[in-house]
Design a protein around this motif. Structure first.
Motif, PDB file in Angstrom:
ATOM      1  N   UNK A 365       0.796  -1.219   0.000  1.00 57.12           N
ATOM      2  CA  UNK A 365       0.000   0.000   0.000  1.00 57.12           C
ATOM      3  C   UNK A 365       0.828   1.268   0.000  1.00 57.12           C
ATOM      4  N   UNK A 366       1.990   1.259   0.654  1.00 58.58           N
ATOM      5  CA  UNK A 366       2.800   2.468   0.794  1.00 58.58           C
ATOM      6  C   UNK A 366       3.331   2.952  -0.549  1.00 58.58           C
ATOM      7  N   UNK A 367       3.831   2.038  -1.381  1.00 58.81           N
ATOM      8  CA  UNK A 367       4.420   2.416  -2.656  1.00 58.81           C
ATOM      9  C   UNK A 367       3.405   3.083  -3.586  1.00 58.81           C
ATOM     10  N   UNK A 368       2.224   2.487  -3.813  1.00 59.59           N
ATOM     11  CA  UNK A 368       1.232   3.171  -4.660  1.00 59.59           C
ATOM     12  C   UNK A 368       0.834   4.538  -4.100  1.00 59.59           C
ATOM     13  N   UNK A 369       0.715   4.630  -2.752  1.00 59.03           N
ATOM     14  CA  UNK A 369       0.340   5.908  -2.134  1.00 59.03           C
ATOM     15  C   UNK A 369       1.395   6.970  -2.405  1.00 59.03           C
ATOM     16  N   UNK A 370       2.680   6.610  -2.308  1.00 59.29           N
ATOM     17  CA  UNK A 370       3.772   7.540  -2.564  1.00 59.29           C
ATOM     18  C   UNK A 370       3.770   8.023  -4.009  1.00 59.29           C
ATOM     19  N   UNK A 371       3.512   7.095  -4.928  1.00 59.02           N
ATOM     20  CA  UNK A 371       3.486   7.450  -6.354  1.00 59.02           C
ATOM     21  C   UNK A 371       2.370   8.429  -6.648  1.00 59.02           C
ATOM     22  N   UNK A 372       1.198   8.208  -6.047  1.00 56.89           N
ATOM     23  CA  UNK A 372       0.054   9.101  -6.273  1.00 56.89           C
ATOM     24  C   UNK A 372       0.365  10.504  -5.758  1.00 56.89           C
ATOM     25  N   UNK A 373       0.963  10.585  -4.563  1.00 61.75           N
ATOM     26  CA  UNK A 373       1.317  11.892  -3.987  1.00 61.75           C
ATOM     27  C   UNK A 373       2.321  12.620  -4.876  1.00 61.75           C
ATOM     28  N   UNK A 374       3.296  11.871  -5.395  1.00 57.54           N
ATOM     29  CA  UNK A 374       4.317  12.474  -6.243  1.00 57.54           C
ATOM     30  C   UNK A 374       3.711  13.021  -7.538  1.00 57.54           C
ATOM     31  N   UNK A 375       2.787  12.268  -8.136  1.00 54.43           N
ATOM     32  CA  UNK A 375       2.126  12.701  -9.363  1.00 54.43           C
ATOM     33  C   UNK A 375       1.303  13.968  -9.102  1.00 54.43           C
TER      34      UNK A 375
END
Length: 397
Positions: A365-375
């Motif tokens: 869950x952490x990795x997808x969440x980080x990617x969304x925030x970065x985008x």
């Protein structure tokens, strides 16, 4: 006959009887091929024994075994015979180019003398005349192609014999060999099918004089509809209504001379039942069952997680006395799976399972969440730059 003049397909369910096999399997029947003598199978495990176009001999012990299975074990048999006539066999000799010899058939379409020996305890016998023609039973039309006839059958109100008008094909064949002109052969009423039950608690016996209608090499028109009706009678005692037209109470047994075998026939030397030159029955194969082994513990490397829902529980160092079965029922299937669980380790296993479930969020869950925030950050930055550029343009103007 032109497709298989020497029966080189071997009369097997994987060759010329493949369509028969496929039809029975599609109908839901389970089939086994007996590769040994009749002494080697347990009749209580089967409902019906089919004997189709046999060439080999039936020996005394086998005949006695089948008789006992029918009378005591409720085994039913269905016999699909064929023609046999020693005069026709001698006239059918031919010159074989490879060996440069005149060859005479050792048997006819099937070994009628051997079949008569098998059926003799029940008062059933087949003749050596060859019949051919088209017939109808109920709504079905069949072709009787070079078949034999029933000459002896037990008379009873509960036994049935089917007669049809056919012509004597053997007479026509011998006339052609002798270059004689024969007028169109007259038809006569011939018993072609017999159904009998020796006693109330015994199996049932079905005898049909032709096998070409289930043999793909010689088939003019299949008779699988007839086979289905015969199996229903043999296995379940369900009699097709069209078979009830004539019972065998008034059947006239023909006291004909016993059919003799050709002297040149030497089936024992080619037998799969007797050992060569010793006349001793070959030993039946022994069934070897695997030993029962008790699993003291289940050793699996993984526990059930989101990654793999099909793993078993990891259990080690369990003593036999501490292992108890735990039933796990699948919600989608009506099956119960037993896992052997140690009482002392139930809580530990459950805690490990919960921990893995909690950790799965940080792993996946952490990795997808980080990617969304970065985008989102990049989009915000791009929009901010666009607004700032527009302001500068307006200021210059």
């Amino acid at each position: 006959m032109t497709n298989d003049p020497l029966d080189w397909n071997g009369d097997h369910i994987h060759t010329n009887f493949r369509d028969l096999y496929q039809y029975l399997r599609d109908s839901g029947y389970f089939i086994e091929t007996l590769g040994h003598s009749f002494l080697c199978f347990n009749a209580s495990n089967y409902g019906t024994l089919m004997i189709v176009d046999p060439e080999e001999e039936f020996h005394k012990k086998e005949i006695k075994k089948i008789e006992g299975d029918i009378l005591n074990n409720e085994l039913s048999i269905i016999v699909f015979a064929d023609w046999y006539n020693t005069t026709v066999m001698k006239a059918a000799k031919f010159y074989e180019e490879n060996s440069r010899k005149w060859l005479t058939p050792l048997t006819g379409g099937s070994n009628i003398p051997a079949l008569n020996d098998l059926l003799e305890p029940f008062g059933i016998e087949l003749g050596d005349r060859i019949f051919d023609g088209e017939y109808q039973i109920g709504e079905h039309v069949g072709i009787y192609s070079s078949g034999s006839s029933i000459t002896k059958f037990p008379s009873s109100q509960n036994n049935y014999v089917i007669y049809r008008n056919l012509r004597d094909e053997g007479q026509i064949f011998l006339a052609d060999i002798a270059n004689k002109t024969v007028k169109k052969s007259k038809t006569e009423l011939v018993p072609i099918l017999g159904l009998a039950q020796p006693s109330f608690e015994s199996g049932r016996i079905v005898v049909y004089g032709d096998s070409n209608c289930i043999d793909s090499s010689h088939m003019k028109k299949d008779c699988f509809w007839l086979l289905s009706a015969l199996i229903e009678y043999a296995s379940h005692n369900v009699l097709y209504s069209a078979f009830k037209e004539t019972n065998s109470e008034n059947f006239l047994n023909k006291n004909l001379k016993k059919i003799e075998r050709l002297k040149i026939s030497d089936f024992e030397s080619h037998s799969k039942v007797l050992s060569k030159n010793q006349h001793i029955y070959l030993q039946c194969p022994e069934v070897v069952y695997g030993k029962d082994t008790f699993i003291e513990y289940v050793d699996v490397d993984f526990v059930p997680t989101d990654k793999n829902f099909f793993n078993f529980l990891k259990i080690k160092n369990c003593s036999i006395n501490e292992i108890v079965p735990k039933e796990i029922r699948d919600e989608n299937e009506d099956t119960v799976q037993q896992l052997y669980v140690d009482n002392d380790q139930k809580n530990i296993i459950q805690n490990e399972f919960d921990t893995n479930l909690n950790l799965s969020f940080w792993e996946f869950g952490f990795l997808p969440f980080t990617i969304i925030v970065f985008v989102l950050y990049l989009l915000y930055k791009k929009i901010s730059r666009t607004k700032l550029r527009n302001k500068r343009t307006n200021y210059k103007k």
